[in-house]
Design an enzyme around this catalytic site. Sequence first.
Site, PDB file in Angstrom:
ATOM      1  N   SER A  41      25.086  64.126   8.135  1.00 18.60           N
ATOM      2  CA  SER A  41      24.995  64.022   9.600  1.00 18.60           C
ATOM      3  C   SER A  41      23.967  65.007  10.142  1.00 18.60           C
ATOM      4  CB  SER A  41      26.335  64.357  10.251  1.00 18.60           C
ATOM      5  OG  SER A  41      27.335  63.499   9.789  1.00 18.60           O
ATOM      6  N   HIS A  73      25.806  56.931   8.558  1.00 19.95           N
ATOM      7  CA  HIS A  73      25.227  57.063   7.210  1.00 19.95           C
ATOM      8  C   HIS A  73      24.549  55.738   6.857  1.00 19.95           C
ATOM      9  CE1 HIS A  73      27.134  60.982   6.115  1.00 19.95           C
ATOM     10  NE2 HIS A  73      28.011  60.602   7.026  1.00 19.95           N
ATOM     11  N   ARG A  94      26.124  58.297   1.023  1.00 18.20           N
ATOM     12  CA  ARG A  94      27.102  59.226   0.459  1.00 18.20           C
ATOM     13  C   ARG A  94      28.474  58.552   0.415  1.00 18.20           C
ATOM     14  NH1 ARG A  94      26.434  64.887   2.972  1.00 18.20           N
ATOM     15  NH2 ARG A  94      26.110  65.867   0.959  1.00 18.20           N
ATOM     16  N   THR A  95      29.175  58.730  -0.690  1.00 20.23           N
ATOM     17  CA  THR A  95      30.589  58.332  -0.739  1.00 20.23           C
ATOM     18  C   THR A  95      31.408  59.607  -0.623  1.00 20.23           C
ATOM     19  OG1 THR A  95      30.105  56.431  -2.132  1.00 20.23           O
ATOM     20  CG2 THR A  95      32.382  57.203  -2.117  1.00 20.23           C
ATOM     21  N   HIS A  96      32.295  59.637   0.356  1.00 20.62           N
ATOM     22  CA  HIS A  96      33.117  60.832   0.546  1.00 20.62           C
ATOM     23  C   HIS A  96      34.403  60.741  -0.268  1.00 20.62           C
ATOM     24  CE1 HIS A  96      30.488  60.948   4.091  1.00 20.62           C
ATOM     25  NE2 HIS A  96      30.661  62.245   4.067  1.00 20.62           N
ATOM     26  N   GLU A 195      40.446  69.776  10.297  1.00 19.09           N
ATOM     27  CA  GLU A 195      41.419  70.794   9.939  1.00 19.09           C
ATOM     28  C   GLU A 195      42.281  71.153  11.150  1.00 19.09           C
ATOM     29  OE1 GLU A 195      38.012  71.186   9.646  1.00 19.09           O
ATOM     30  OE2 GLU A 195      38.094  70.324   7.643  1.00 19.09           O
ATOM     31  N   SER A 214      32.333  67.253   2.187  1.00 17.63           N
ATOM     32  CA  SER A 214      31.484  66.532   1.237  1.00 17.63           C
ATOM     33  C   SER A 214      30.906  67.341   0.077  1.00 17.63           C
ATOM     34  CB  SER A 214      30.306  65.890   1.987  1.00 17.63           C
ATOM     35  OG  SER A 214      29.502  66.903   2.567  1.00 17.63           O
ATOM     36  N   ASN A 237      29.803  71.442  15.244  1.00 18.30           N
ATOM     37  CA  ASN A 237      30.892  71.795  16.176  1.00 18.30           C
ATOM     38  C   ASN A 237      31.525  73.101  15.727  1.00 18.30           C
ATOM     39  OD1 ASN A 237      31.861  69.756  13.937  1.00 18.30           O
ATOM     40  ND2 ASN A 237      33.639  71.025  14.436  1.00 18.30           N
TER      41      ASN A 237
END
Length: 282
Positions: A41, A73, A94-96, A195, A214, A237
Amino acid sequence: MAEPSLDDLETPPTAVAELAAAALTERTGVERHDLALTLGSGWGAAARRLGEVVAEVPAADVPGFSVSGVPGHPGTLTSIALPNGLHALVIGARTHFYEGRGVRRVVHSVRTAAVAGARVMVLTNGAGGIDPAWAPGTPVLIRDHINLTAASPLEGPTFVDLTDLYSARLRGLAQEVDPSLAEGVYVQFRGPHYETPAEVAMARTIGGSIVGMSTALEAIAAREAGLEVLGLSLITNAAAGVTDQPLSHAEVLAAGREAEPRLADLLARIVDRVARDLAARP
Ligand code: HPA
């Protein structure tokens, strides 16, 4: 014989990476990619600033890759000729880990980059900042990580050394380009939920300064494959509880878009520096 698959646990994942690298050579005409980048990102605009696009390959056409389910993505692999003649492979697919498709898929791009010839892996992401001094839009070099996913991309007794996982040498080159670049410790949570403030407080207490979903697993696989790793986070953020603001994926994407032109310029200059260093080394 059936085509090797990442789902077949009897087949080593490198067999699929070899197929993927062969497909990339065929589709791009480039025999060897000297370095690879995964653009998270906020970092996507960098691809076209690095050099001349040789070919853009849809991820779905490369064995073991799939289109990302995450908005923002792009789902392509791009081969770029750098100004000094080296080639970069830009992974926008990307695969998370939180997609639940297994850690082999998460690190397949890194393994493919290694088979394709890369010696350096540049991992970028958007992440939450624990240090209140880092406003959204701040890029931070990853100095080390804490992997809280309880997973590893390594299979069997593969006791890989992670001392200096995030190469001090490459961080030094990045800081030559921008001496104001701060460094932080990346804490990978599984996600996809953000979180809780208590988890962020824990991450801070155990030595973390950035939270994300990631990069740690990819970096471990890169080290196993013999790649030197450079990690960069864009703070999108303040992490949960650092301010009283709620978090949203829209906010993360908006901060990424806003920072993108600046990051593209920074990353292009860092990659140029790293590529010149690579070209000078045997
Ligand atoms: N936490 C985890 N991952 C993230 C965050 C965050 O605050 N922001 C962007 N990715």
